[in-house]
Design an enzyme around this catalytic site. Structure first.
Site, short mmCIF file in Angstrom:
data_model
loop_
_atom_site.label_atom_id
_atom_site.label_comp_id
_atom_site.label_asym_id
_atom_site.label_seq_id
_atom_site.Cartn_x
_atom_site.Cartn_y
_atom_site.Cartn_z
CB SER A 139 -0.90 0.02 1.23
OG SER A 139 -1.64 1.24 1.31
CE1 TYR A 150 -3.38 -2.03 5.21
CE2 TYR A 150 -3.08 0.27 4.61
CZ TYR A 150 -3.35 -1.04 4.25
OH TYR A 150 -3.57 -1.35 2.93
#
Length: 256
Positions: A139, A150
Site C-alpha cells: 500500500s 497498517y
C-alpha cells in the site's frame, strides 16, 4: 481482438479473493486461462466457484490456514505457479495515540502475517519445481496519516518482498509487490471491523485519509479495480520475467 491468454493452465492462489481487488484479480486470472484457488475467510468467496476456480475458506492469519491453502492447490493441480497475497486492509482509522494495544496487534496480524505465512507455505513447492511468481499487495499508506499500524504492516510486506527476492532469484522464483493507492470499489459486504454504528470522530479521521490520498496523487483521483488488477497480473506474468524485488506504486503518481 481477443484478450491475451498469459496464464494458460498456470495454477494461481489468490488470497483475500471474496471482495475488492482480490476478487477482480481472481476473475481476470481465470479469464486468461489460469486454474485459480480463491481463498478467503468469508463464505462470499464461494461465489467465484467455477470449473477453473476452486474456493477455500480459511483464516490466513494462522500458519495452519496458509498451509491448508497451499496443500489444497497441490492436491488439486500438483503445483503452484503464482501466489497473489491480497489479504489486508486498515481496520481502524485514527491518529496513532488513539489506537489501543489490542488494535495495534490486530492491524499487524491482519496486514502482515497472512503474507508471511502464505509465502512460507508455497515456497517449498516453488523451489522444488524451480519456478514461481509471488506478488504481494502492499500500500502507498506506508506514507500516510491515521493508520500507523497498517503502514507498519505494509512496510513489513515491502521488506519481506525484497528479502525473499534476494533469497529465491537463483531458484527461478520472482517476488514483487504492488502498492495500491486509493481505489474505488463496491461497498464492502463484510466490514473490516465489527462496529455496528459509525463513530462520528472515526468518520472525520477517515475523510482526512481520503483527502490526503487525493492530494498526494498527481492525477487527483482514486484508481479503480481493473487498474490495480492489471499491475498485479503484469508482475505475475512472464512479461515481467526480468523483474524481481520491486515494489510498484499504483497510485496515480503517489510513490508512497
Amino acid at each position: 481482438m481477443t484478450a491475451p491468454v498469459r496464464f494458460h493452465q498456470k495454477v494461481a492462489i489468490v488470497t483475500g479473493a471474496a471482495q475488492g481487488i482480490g476478487r477482480r484479480v481472481a476473475e481476470r486470472l481465470q479469464a486468461e486461462g489460469a486454474w485459480v484457488l480463491a481463498v478467503d475467510r468469508s463464505e462470499l468467496v464461494r461465489e467465484l466457484a467455477d470449473e477453473a476456480v476452486l474456493t477455500l475458506e480459511v483464516d490466513l492469519e494462522t500458519v495452519e490456514g496458509a498451509q491448508a491453502a497451499a496443500q489444497a492447490a497441490l492436491d488439486k493441480w500438483g503445483r503452484i505457479d503464482i501466489l497473489i497475497n491480497n489479504v489486508g486492509g486498515t481496520i481502524w482509522t485514527r491518529p496513532y495515540e488513539h489506537y489501543t494495544p489490542p488494535q495495534i496487534e490486530a492491524e499487524i496480524r491482519r496486514s502482515l502475517f497472512p503474507t508471511l505465512w502464505s509465502c512460507h507455505a508455497v515456497l517449498p513447492s516453488m523451489q522444488k519445481q524451480g519456478s514461481g511468481a509471488i506478488v504481494n499487495v502492499s500500500s502507498i499508506a506506508t506514507r500516510s496519516i491515521n493508520r500507523v499500524p497498517y503502514a507498519a504492516a505494509k512496510g513489513g510486506v515491502n521488506a519481506l518482498t525484497a528479502s525473499l527476492a534476494f533469497e529465491n532469484a537463483q531458484r527461478g522464483i520472482r517476488v514483487n509487490a504492488v502498492s495500491p493507492g486509493g481505489t474505488e470499489a463496491p461497498p464492502r459486504r463484510i466490514p473490516r471491523n465489527t462496529q455496528t454504528q459509525e463513530d462520528p470522530q472515526e468518520a472525520i479521521w477517515y475523510q482526512q485519509i481520503v483527502d490526503q490520498t487525493v492530494a498526494s496523487s498527481l492525477m487527483k483521483r482514486y484508481g479503480n479495480l481493473d487498474e490495480q488488477a492489471a499491475s498485479i497480473l503484469f508482475l505475475a506474468s512472464d512479461e515481467a520475467s526480468y523483474i524481481t524485488g520491486t515494489v510498484l506504486p499504483v497510485g496515480g503518481g503517489d510513490q508512497g
